[in-house]
Enzyme design. Structure first.
Site, PDB file in Angstrom:
ATOM      1  N   HIS A  30       0.843  -1.204   0.000  1.00  0.00           N
ATOM      2  CA  HIS A  30       0.000   0.000   0.000  1.00  0.00           C
ATOM      3  C   HIS A  30       0.878   1.254   0.000  1.00  0.00           C
ATOM      4  CE1 HIS A  30      -3.609   2.366   1.386  1.00  0.00           C
ATOM      5  NE2 HIS A  30      -2.638   3.132   1.868  1.00  0.00           N
ATOM      6  N   GLU A  31       1.911   1.271   0.828  1.00  0.00           N
ATOM      7  CA  GLU A  31       2.795   2.440   0.904  1.00  0.00           C
ATOM      8  C   GLU A  31       3.629   2.581  -0.373  1.00  0.00           C
ATOM      9  OE1 GLU A  31       2.291   4.557   3.142  1.00  0.00           O
ATOM     10  OE2 GLU A  31       0.931   3.233   4.228  1.00  0.00           O
ATOM     11  N   HIS A  71       1.779   4.574  -2.895  1.00  0.00           N
ATOM     12  CA  HIS A  71       1.877   6.029  -2.702  1.00  0.00           C
ATOM     13  C   HIS A  71       3.155   6.573  -3.355  1.00  0.00           C
ATOM     14  CE1 HIS A  71      -1.666   6.373  -0.319  1.00  0.00           C
ATOM     15  NE2 HIS A  71      -1.195   5.675   0.713  1.00  0.00           N
ATOM     16  N   GLU A  84      -6.099   6.618  -1.377  1.00  0.00           N
ATOM     17  CA  GLU A  84      -6.078   5.441  -0.506  1.00  0.00           C
ATOM     18  C   GLU A  84      -6.743   4.258  -1.198  1.00  0.00           C
ATOM     19  OE1 GLU A  84      -4.447   5.116   2.345  1.00  0.00           O
ATOM     20  OE2 GLU A  84      -3.736   7.165   2.001  1.00  0.00           O
TER      21      GLU A  84
END
Length: 324
Positions: A193-194, A197, A287
């Site tokens: 997930h990071e 980003h 997100e």
């Protein structure tokens, strides 16, 4: 819906929201234009009134260059000169506020992680959980095609993580102690997930949004200072003039500055509120994009889903949220 469709949807919605933010900035410029034009009309009307009064008294009123220009513009609500003045104000206040915050926050992710109290995880660590976290980061680096960033452990038992840094080369990942202790597939989902980003430029986008909001806020603060300090000081000093006529004109100027200051403040603070709402909506879409990308990188939807479910059930809130 597969993860590619989810990513496309998040990208489209992000573009729409950025378009709304741009439209909001244009609306602010239009609103400020009419405030400036109103000021011009007030000054022009005041100049004409002073000239008429001076003529009746047998004297002559000598307006300055700004007053003469304002009198010429009287009677029209469209002026290229006023538009240029408005753009100048927006460039000075909003642009200046944007640039100040942008340069202030344009620091490497490592500096941000250290500011959060993070301690860098080194490859030769003897801690098994830290070693596992570094291995997971290396795996997600390969899966996403992003260079391996430095990893920091944040001394907090809640489950949280962040990616910081202006560019991919400056990026760093922070993992709380509670996050590092997650089961491997859940940790993998969070790290993926990071990485999304980092891969999708969310850090750079968020930095620009923060800078835009700061610039808009500067406009509101400037209007507030005009109303509460400049105009109020003139009003409290009785207009700052000696003769009764001049004293009356000074008081009118003070009231005008206060009213105009509050109008500018209203534009700035309303723009700030709208910009923050749009920023929150954009953040939400990013997100969603990161969750979908995490599934793409790990090819395991249970990883990120399990981590999110665990976070939802856990009553402990992170203490670093406010600091972040």
């Amino acid at each position: 819906m597969n993860f590619f469709e989810a990513q496309d949807k998040a990208h489209r919605r992000t573009g729409f929201l950025i378009g709304m933010l741009t439209a909001g900035l244009i609306a602010m410029t239009v609103g400020l234009y009419f405030v400036v034009m109103l000021t011009v009309h007030l000054v022009g009307g005041w100049t004409a009134m002073e000239e008429s009064r001076a003529a009746k008294d047998g004297g002559r009123y000598r307006p300055d260059a700004i007053e003469r220009w304002a009198e010429i513009e009287l009677g029209t609500w469209w002026s290229i000169d006023v538009l240029l003045v408005t753009f100048g104000i927006m460039l000075l206040l909003v642009g200046g506020g944007f640039l100040f915050r942008y340069l202030q926050l344009r620091r490497g992710g490592q500096a941000v992680a250290e500011m959060m109290g993070g301690v860098r995880l080194l490859p030769d660590t003897s801690d098994s959980q830290q070693r596992r976290a570094l291995n997971v980061v290396e795996e997600m680096s390969i899966a996403s095609g992003v260079p391996v960033p430095p990893v920091y452990e944040i001394p907090d038992d809640s489950i949280n993580a962040f990616a910081a840094g202006h560019t991919v080369d400056q990026a760093a990942i922070g993992l709380t102690r509670g996050c590092i202790a997650l089961p491997r597939e859940e940790l993998q989902g969070v790290v993926a997930h990071e990485f999304s980003h980092i891969f999708n430029g969310d850090m750079r986008l968020n930095l620009r949004l923060i800078a835009v909001i700061n610039g808009v806020m500067v406009l509101g603060i400037t209007g507030l200072l005009m109303a509460r300090y400049v105009g109020w000081s003139i009003l409290m000093s009785g207009g700052g003039r000696r003769s009764s006529n001049d004293k009356g004109s000074g008081l009118m100027i003070a009231v005008g500055i206060i009213v105009l200051g509050w109008m500018i403040a209203a534009i700035g603070f309303m723009g700030t509120l709208v910009a923050r709402i749009i920023q929150a909506a954009i953040s939400r879409q990013r997100e969603f994009l990161a969750d979908a990308s995490a599934v793409q990188f790990t090819r395991n939807p249970d990883g990120i889903a399990g981590a999110l479910a665990r976070i939802a059930k856990r009553p402990m809130k992170t203490r670093i949220a406010g600091e972040a």
